[in-house]
Design a protein around this motif. Sequence first.
Motif, mmCIF file in Angstrom:
data_model
loop_
_atom_site.group_PDB
_atom_site.id
_atom_site.type_symbol
_atom_site.label_atom_id
_atom_site.label_comp_id
_atom_site.label_asym_id
_atom_site.label_seq_id
_atom_site.Cartn_x
_atom_site.Cartn_y
_atom_site.Cartn_z
ATOM 1 N N GLU A 1 0.832 -1.202 0.000
ATOM 2 C CA GLU A 1 0.000 0.000 0.000
ATOM 3 C C GLU A 1 0.868 1.255 0.000
ATOM 4 O OE1 GLU A 1 -3.104 -0.113 -0.509
ATOM 5 O OE2 GLU A 1 -3.513 -2.219 -0.070
ATOM 6 N N ALA A 2 1.952 1.223 0.782
ATOM 7 C CA ALA A 2 2.828 2.390 0.879
ATOM 8 C C ALA A 2 3.535 2.689 -0.436
ATOM 9 C CB ALA A 2 3.847 2.182 1.992
ATOM 10 N N LEU A 3 3.959 1.660 -1.147
ATOM 11 C CA LEU A 3 4.627 1.877 -2.430
ATOM 12 C C LEU A 3 3.737 2.669 -3.377
ATOM 13 C CD1 LEU A 3 6.201 -1.662 -2.930
ATOM 14 C CD2 LEU A 3 7.495 0.462 -2.576
ATOM 15 N N TYR A 4 2.481 2.241 -3.490
ATOM 16 C CA TYR A 4 1.557 2.929 -4.400
ATOM 17 C C TYR A 4 1.204 4.317 -3.880
ATOM 18 C CZ TYR A 4 -2.613 4.058 -7.109
ATOM 19 O OH TYR A 4 -3.533 4.698 -7.902
ATOM 20 N N ALA A 5 0.926 4.421 -2.575
ATOM 21 C CA ALA A 5 0.511 5.706 -2.009
ATOM 22 C C ALA A 5 1.597 6.763 -2.177
ATOM 23 C CB ALA A 5 0.152 5.540 -0.532
ATOM 24 N N LEU A 6 2.846 6.391 -1.956
ATOM 25 C CA LEU A 6 3.943 7.358 -2.077
ATOM 26 C C LEU A 6 4.124 7.818 -3.525
ATOM 27 C CD1 LEU A 6 6.479 5.701 0.364
ATOM 28 C CD2 LEU A 6 5.436 7.954 0.663
ATOM 29 N N LEU A 7 4.018 6.887 -4.473
ATOM 30 C CA LEU A 7 4.142 7.288 -5.877
ATOM 31 C C LEU A 7 2.968 8.164 -6.308
ATOM 32 C CD1 LEU A 7 5.523 4.139 -7.740
ATOM 33 C CD2 LEU A 7 6.688 6.314 -7.335
ATOM 34 N N LEU A 8 1.766 7.836 -5.833
ATOM 35 C CA LEU A 8 0.599 8.659 -6.168
ATOM 36 C C LEU A 8 0.756 10.058 -5.580
ATOM 37 C CD1 LEU A 8 -2.250 8.789 -7.427
ATOM 38 C CD2 LEU A 8 -3.149 8.051 -5.204
ATOM 39 N N ALA A 9 1.215 10.139 -4.330
ATOM 40 C CA ALA A 9 1.418 11.449 -3.704
ATOM 41 C C ALA A 9 2.488 12.247 -4.446
ATOM 42 C CB ALA A 9 1.797 11.275 -2.239
ATOM 43 N N TYR A 10 3.528 11.567 -4.877
ATOM 44 C CA TYR A 10 4.586 12.247 -5.642
ATOM 45 C C TYR A 10 4.031 12.796 -6.950
ATOM 46 C CZ TYR A 10 8.739 12.901 -8.536
ATOM 47 O OH TYR A 10 9.686 13.416 -9.386
ATOM 48 N N LYS A 11 3.248 11.986 -7.637
ATOM 49 C CA LYS A 11 2.706 12.430 -8.916
ATOM 50 C C LYS A 11 1.778 13.633 -8.748
ATOM 51 C CE LYS A 11 -0.098 11.145 -12.878
ATOM 52 N NZ LYS A 11 -0.954 10.135 -13.530
ATOM 53 N N GLN A 12 0.956 13.610 -7.685
ATOM 54 C CA GLN A 12 -0.050 14.657 -7.528
ATOM 55 C C GLN A 12 0.488 15.935 -6.905
ATOM 56 O OE1 GLN A 12 -2.837 14.486 -9.041
ATOM 57 N NE2 GLN A 12 -2.435 12.368 -9.666
ATOM 58 N N THR A 13 1.569 15.832 -6.124
ATOM 59 C CA THR A 13 2.108 17.027 -5.476
ATOM 60 C C THR A 13 3.381 17.535 -6.128
ATOM 61 O OG1 THR A 13 3.495 15.818 -3.886
ATOM 62 C CG2 THR A 13 1.177 16.198 -3.280
ATOM 63 N N GLY A 14 4.118 16.634 -6.792
ATOM 64 C CA GLY A 14 5.414 17.004 -7.344
ATOM 65 C C GLY A 14 6.499 17.196 -6.297
ATOM 66 N N LEU B 1 -0.744 -7.654 -5.532
ATOM 67 C CA LEU B 1 -1.078 -7.570 -6.952
ATOM 68 C C LEU B 1 -1.886 -6.331 -7.270
ATOM 69 C CD1 LEU B 1 -1.810 -11.113 -8.423
ATOM 70 C CD2 LEU B 1 -0.614 -9.235 -9.551
ATOM 71 N N ARG B 2 -2.867 -6.008 -6.419
ATOM 72 C CA ARG B 2 -3.654 -4.812 -6.701
ATOM 73 C C ARG B 2 -2.753 -3.589 -6.807
ATOM 74 N NH1 ARG B 2 -7.884 -2.058 -2.499
ATOM 75 N NH2 ARG B 2 -6.006 -2.160 -1.217
ATOM 76 N N ASN B 3 -1.846 -3.431 -5.842
ATOM 77 C CA ASN B 3 -1.013 -2.236 -5.852
ATOM 78 C C ASN B 3 0.019 -2.256 -6.970
ATOM 79 O OD1 ASN B 3 -1.982 -0.577 -3.588
ATOM 80 N ND2 ASN B 3 -1.540 -2.400 -2.419
ATOM 81 N N VAL B 4 0.525 -3.423 -7.314
ATOM 82 C CA VAL B 4 1.440 -3.516 -8.457
ATOM 83 C C VAL B 4 0.704 -3.160 -9.748
ATOM 84 C CG1 VAL B 4 2.759 -5.144 -9.873
ATOM 85 C CG2 VAL B 4 3.094 -5.084 -7.398
ATOM 86 N N LEU B 5 -0.508 -3.677 -9.912
ATOM 87 C CA LEU B 5 -1.277 -3.370 -11.121
ATOM 88 C C LEU B 5 -1.613 -1.884 -11.194
ATOM 89 C CD1 LEU B 5 -3.702 -6.454 -11.223
ATOM 90 C CD2 LEU B 5 -1.573 -6.126 -12.491
ATOM 91 N N LEU B 6 -2.034 -1.305 -10.085
ATOM 92 C CA LEU B 6 -2.362 0.114 -10.076
ATOM 93 C C LEU B 6 -1.113 0.972 -10.297
ATOM 94 C CD1 LEU B 6 -4.947 0.280 -7.132
ATOM 95 C CD2 LEU B 6 -5.420 0.360 -9.591
ATOM 96 N N THR B 7 0.015 0.522 -9.775
ATOM 97 C CA THR B 7 1.267 1.250 -9.984
ATOM 98 C C THR B 7 1.653 1.245 -11.458
ATOM 99 O OG1 THR B 7 2.040 0.784 -7.732
ATOM 100 C CG2 THR B 7 3.722 1.325 -9.373
ATOM 101 N N ILE B 8 1.457 0.114 -12.124
ATOM 102 C CA ILE B 8 1.733 0.043 -13.563
ATOM 103 C C ILE B 8 0.875 1.071 -14.307
ATOM 104 C CG2 ILE B 8 1.501 -1.404 -15.628
ATOM 105 C CD1 ILE B 8 2.230 -3.814 -13.777
ATOM 106 N N GLU B 9 -0.415 1.124 -13.973
ATOM 107 C CA GLU B 9 -1.287 2.108 -14.620
ATOM 108 C C GLU B 9 -0.825 3.534 -14.334
ATOM 109 O OE1 GLU B 9 -5.657 0.122 -15.217
ATOM 110 O OE2 GLU B 9 -5.301 1.161 -13.315
#
Length: 414
Positions: A333-346, A401-409
């Motif tokens: 969960e943290a892997l995806y959340a951190l990348l999403l936060a990075y993308k949205q905040t820069g 798997l869910r977070n890996v798949l969402l991270t790929i997207e």
Amino acid sequence: MKHLLSFYQEHAEQVLLPFWLKAIDLERGGVYTCFNNEGTQLVSTDKYTWSQGRFIWILAQTASMIDNKLLTGDAEFCMRNARKTVDFLRSHVFLDNGNCAYVLTEVGGMKEAIPGLGYDISFYADCFVVLGFAKFAHGSKDAGVLQDALRLYRRIIERLAQGDVRSEPYPVPVGYEAHSVPMIMLNVAQELADALDSFSHPEAQAVRAEAESYMNTIMDRFYSGSGIIREMLPMDEGDTDTLLTRHVTPGHSLESMWFVMNEALKIGNQQRVDQAAAVIEQAFELGWDPEHGGLLRYVDREGGEVRGRRTGGRYEQLVGDTWDMKIWWPHSEALYALLLAYKQTGEPHFYAKYEQLHDYVFRTFPHPDAGIGEWIQIRDRSGQPVQKMVALPVKDPYHILRNVLLTIELLAEQ
């Protein structure tokens, strides 16, 4: 970050999916999940409902990503077996009251997971059936499965309004309000709203509004000014000193915040995006183990080992006994959340935290034997594998798997 895209695609195709595609019950539908921690032995053929619902989501999502050239594989195989699992649940999981049985036998017979407590002992199982059915309906354009998902969703809301839900295996302690309830309902409502919207269904707007309401409940009631998501709110103000009130679950905070962030982005609420990013940062900082690395399972709201007055109960014992374990799902969960936060905040510090976690996760969790694959999911504080049960006696087919798949997207959008 293109190197990360190929890394995650390879991890999904060569490490994770091969394990689970071999675990499918090709005859009856469903997936076998009762493996030991190493994934080397199937210890039971029972089919836990929430794992079956989750696996439908995984198969339907995988098929969609194969169709969109984000993964390689057999999309038809995935959807065929998602359909068989949907049909297995439709035939066997529903009780006369409209609720779902918690666990089924290999052939679909209902079982009492805890003798004497009945079959429908956790509304979370019902939630994961809605999630799976909605994702499958979205991909297959099956209006009948969508209606089943909507009917079950409405039944869950009815039960919540009546106070008629149970939440095994760790019931919400008496006298407390749990963050996990609006959290799961946010995810269920947003997934169902997306599916309804794809059908131009007349209830799509209403369910989207309910998703927003669950998001606001999380952020208005459980979010504290210090950037912490409180896992349990006491109904009695005299209980603010208890362990239940003081403890924080970093993994839940991180997972919940990417639900919040994605919903806020969908409806254009930048304030909630910013709040969610602040929680992601704080949850990571609180949860990080400075001694061994990785995320602790539970921490005190002021950091470190959980503390506070104890009042008894199964959930409190779980928190106290396992606070320092390193388990799989908070890390994915943290892997995806951190990348999403990075993308949205820069903000570059989110990516720095991601890199810190990435290094720990991929040298700790993936199975060292490539012939087995998947992750060894449950580890002690130092990272050594532990034969221990977490919630259900299963090797979970979902979080990683869910977070890996969402991270790929997410990475493919760059």
